[in-house]
Structures are given as structure tokens and as C-alpha cells.
Design a protein around this motif. Structure first.
Motif, mmCIF file in Angstrom:
data_model
loop_
_atom_site.group_PDB
_atom_site.id
_atom_site.type_symbol
_atom_site.label_atom_id
_atom_site.label_comp_id
_atom_site.label_asym_id
_atom_site.label_seq_id
_atom_site.Cartn_x
_atom_site.Cartn_y
_atom_site.Cartn_z
ATOM 1 N N ASP A 124 -39.153 15.110 43.064
ATOM 2 C CA ASP A 124 -38.172 16.138 43.453
ATOM 3 C C ASP A 124 -36.967 16.102 42.518
ATOM 4 O O ASP A 124 -36.467 17.150 42.096
ATOM 5 N N TRP A 125 -36.478 14.901 42.206
ATOM 6 C CA TRP A 125 -35.347 14.786 41.290
ATOM 7 C C TRP A 125 -35.712 15.301 39.901
ATOM 8 O O TRP A 125 -34.895 15.933 39.232
ATOM 9 N N SER A 128 -35.366 19.105 39.758
ATOM 10 C CA SER A 128 -34.199 19.749 40.365
ATOM 11 C C SER A 128 -33.004 19.887 39.443
ATOM 12 O O SER A 128 -31.972 20.404 39.863
ATOM 13 N N VAL A 131 -28.653 15.646 39.381
ATOM 14 C CA VAL A 131 -28.752 14.978 40.670
ATOM 15 C C VAL A 131 -27.474 14.169 40.881
ATOM 16 O O VAL A 131 -27.075 13.397 40.007
#
Length: 415
Positions: A124-125, A128, A131
Motif C-alpha cells: 500500500d505504501w 501511495s 507516506v
């Protein structure tokens, strides 16, 4: 009989809030002493720093905790009636309850849950963009400690619970809206925690036998009575909130890796080097600024009078940076912990003295375990960049943290 050095200001409360972690140390340096008296919140207060001061401060024959922490701290950070404000048999009983769940196996289990969730979050990081490490690690720790403690938590509730923990942690030394957010968060958290305790006691909420939730809900005091609902809620939160606060130490560890990149290779796969690194992060970076107590009965120490009932503050940050204890204390040098043996009065980022019976943080072993897991993930499970940003720590802000929570980008899981 010597006269105790004194800060001449009529009241130093605003100076304390402005100077933060440096308040006690700055005056000790100026006065050429490790002890002085001042007034805080209009009350005479003795301030101490150093190893001898810590050994004195954690002497239960000379000091009590009841009534020492200002109300604003109890109504935000610790909760009214929690273990931190107890003394004697009541404290020993409540501390034993919390320590009963801090077994080595339990600590490792929490570390593994945190580790598994960190690695599961990496994809997910990676997709995205930037972060905010503080925000993400806070949510990971909330998920991990709730699961470990046997407390039910829906995925959709993770951000709100994390925000409540953060609000309580940030509120004691804050003024205005930030302080009132902490008070509101404390009230909300105690309500849901109390309701959960009621359900466990009624058999309506399943929880593992040795979990924090089950232990707190079922604990009986020295008279054989269950803890009052609100007190049980406070102690349940004392098993959750401090673990979420470790996200600050994780940010500090990432900041240290950024500022001292030579340690990335040294800690990778090396448990001894990681231990040294983690201990130096705990010593070097700001966490709790001070601890508070009151004099049990009047006594003399090093020629100074400690009147009965007088509030006393131990400078935790200043003790961890005392030049008589730590050569070049402002330098980040993990190697100073090579071959180091625990000194309960020299390294006091989470309090000093005895873990089992004293007022040293019950979760200190958890802190170290989680930090080591985080360092292993930052150096061995992922690659990332630290883009240009303000990473300065304002020691006048309690608790301190880089303004942006430490932003990373370009996250890539490593095989």
C-alpha cells in the motif's frame, strides 16, 4: 545547612511551557547545580537531574506519587486513579496486574504482530506516493496492540482510535484547542473502554484468557473486589496508549538512520548493533520530559531540606543528557552501549527504578522490542527516500516530533 539554589522568577510555568525539555537543564547549568527550587503553577517545586537524583527520586520511602501530577495530565494522559498515581500496596497490586501480561513470550508476540502488519502494509505504501511515517506507524501500532490485548477493533475504526491516543499523548503540556481535544479524547476512550469491560465481565465479549483486556476486567484488588468500571477502563487504556506512543520512537529511529546513514548497514541483521542503536535513540531523543512526585515526609539530602508535601520533578531528558553520565551527551553514539548493563537510574527515558514494584514504565520492554522490529523493517524490508523537509525537533514542544511527522516516498518492498 546549605541554601538550595533558586530560580528567581515569581512563577516559571510559562517558561516551562516555552522551553520544554530544556527548562530544568538550562537552569541547572546556569546555577551550577543539579538541584534548584522554583514555582510552577504557583506551587513551590524542587527540580532535580542526574543519577544520584534519580536514585533518590525513586525511593518509595521518601516520595509518593499521589497528587503529584497536575490535574491536566491526569485528565488527558494517564487518567484519574490510574497506576501512575498510586503508592504502597495499592500501587504494587496494580503494577503486578500490568506486569503479569509483560512476559517475554507476550512481548515477542506483540512484536511479531507489529512486524507482520508492517510488512503487509508495504505494498500500500509503495503505491501511495509520499507516506507520513508517524501517521502510518501509529495506525500499525494501534492495530497491533488492540489485537494483542484482546480488544476488538474494526478496520474502519483504526484511524479514530489512533487519533484518540495521539490526542491524549499530546495534550498535557498543550494550551487551548490541543489540550481540550485531549480531554475529550480521554472521556470518549474511557467510555468505550468501560463499556467493553462490562461486556467482558458479563461474558458477552470473548477475549483470550491471558489478554490485557481479560486480566484488567477480571482483576480483584487487595479486598477481593473487582476494579470499579472507570478505573478498569483507565488501566485498560494504560495497556494500549503507551504502545501507540512508541510511534514517536520509531520516527526518531528513522530520523537517526537518515542523519547517521552509516548505521543502516551496521544494524542490518545484527541484533547487538540494533540493541545499541535503539538504546541510543531512547537516550538521545526527547520522550517524557520530567516525572513528578511529592515528599512523603521531610528529610535532608546533600544538605538540602525537602519539606513534606513538596512537589519534586526529576528531569528525565536532562538525566539522559547529563555530561557526568554520558560523555558528549549531545552526540548520537550508539557504540556507547556496547557491553552496557542496565542502569535503572542512569538511563531513564521511561522512568527509573524497579520495573516490577516501582514507577518505571511497565511497557519498557515492549518499547525496545517494537523499536528493534521497526529498525529491522526500515533497513531490511523496504527501500525509501526522505525528500527535503523540516526535520528539526523543537524541544520547546512537549512531546516533540518533526513538524511533518517525517515523510518518506518511493517506498519499495525488498525481497
Amino acid at each position: 545547612m546549605s541554601t538550595m539554589p533558586s530560580d528567581r522568577s515569581p512563577d516559571s510555568t510559562l517558561a516551562f511551557l516555552r522551553e520544554g525539555y530544556r527548562f530544568v537543564g538550562t537552569r541547572c547549568d546556569r546555577l551550577g547545580t543539579d538541584i534548584f527550587q522554583t514555582r510552577l503553577l504557583l506551587e513551590p517545586t524542587i527540580c532535580l537531574r542526574g543519577r544520584e537524583a534519580a536514585e533518590l527520586f525513586y525511593d518509595e520511602e521518601r516520595f509518593v506519587r499521589r497528587g503529584a501530577m497536575p490535574t491536566r495530565g491526569q485528565r488527558t494522559l494517564t487518567g484519574v486513579g490510574g497506576v501512575q498515581g498510586l503508592d504502597g500496596a495499592d500501587h504494587h497490586d496494580r503494577k503486578a496486574m500490568l506486569m503479569s501480561v509483560m512476559t517475554p513470550d507476550a512481548v515477542r508476540r506483540l512484536g511479531q504482530i507489529f512486524d507482520d502488519r508492517w510488512r503487509a502494509r508495504l505494498p500500500d505504501w509503495a503505491g501511495s506516493g509520499p507516506v507520513v511515517l508517524y501517521d502510518e506507524v501509529g495506525k500499525l501500532l494501534t492495530e497491533a496492540v488492540w489485537a494483542w490485548a484482546g480488544v476488538p477493533l474494526a478496520d474502519a475504526d483504526v484511524p479514530a482510535r489512533t487519533a484518540e491516543m495521539h490526542a491524549m499523548i499530546e495534550a498535557p503540556a498543550a494550551l487551548g484547542p490541543r489540550h481540550w481535544r485531549g480531554r475529550l479524547a480521554r472521556r470518549r476512550a474511557e467510555r468505550w473502554a468501560g463499556a467493553l469491560v462490562d461486556r467482558v465481565r458479563a461474558g458477552a465479549a470473548p477475549s483470550p484468557e491471558s489478554s490485557v483486556l481479560r486480566v484488567v476486567a477480571g482483576h480483584r484488588d487487595g479486598t477481593g473486589q473487582l476494579l470499579p468500571r472507570r478505573i478498569a477502563a483507565v488501566e485498560l487504556l494504560n495497556g494500549l496508549r503507551p504502545t501507540v506512543a512508541v510511534d514517536r520512537y520509531v520516527v526518531f529511529a528513522a530520523l537517526a538512520l537518515h542523519d547517521h546513514p552509516q548505521w543502516r548497514d551496521r544494524v542490518r541483521g545484527d541484533d547487538a548493533a540494533t540493541e545499541q542503536f535503539v538504546q541510543e535513540v531512547r537516550r538521545h531523543y526527547p520522550f517524557f520530559p520530567v516525572a513528578a512526585a511529592r515528599v512523603r515526609r521531610s528529610f535532608q539530602w546533600q544538605g538540602h531540606t525537602f519539606p513534606q508535601g513538596r512537589r519534586v520533578l526529576l528531569d528525565l531528558y536532562g538525566t539522559n543528557h547529563h555530561p557526568g553520565l554520558w560523555p558528549e551527551p549531545e552526540q548520537f553514539r550508539p557504540e556507547r552501549f556496547a557491553g552496557w548493563r542496565d542502569d535503572p537510574y542512569g538511563l531513564v527515558p521511561q522512568g527509573g527504578g524497579d520495573h516490577l514494584t516501582g514507577h518505571r514504565c511497565a511497557g519498557e520492554w515492549i518499547t525496545i522490542e517494537l523499536m528493534k522490529r521497526a529498525v529491522a523493517n526500515l533497513t531490511g524490508a523496504m527501500s525509501y527516500r526522505v525528500p527535503p523537509q523540516d526535520l528539526a525537533l523543537d524541544l520547546g514542544t512537549m512531546p516533540a516530533l518533526p513538524a511533518g511527522g517525517l515523510v518518506v516516498d518511493g517506498v519499495r518492498p525488498l525481497p
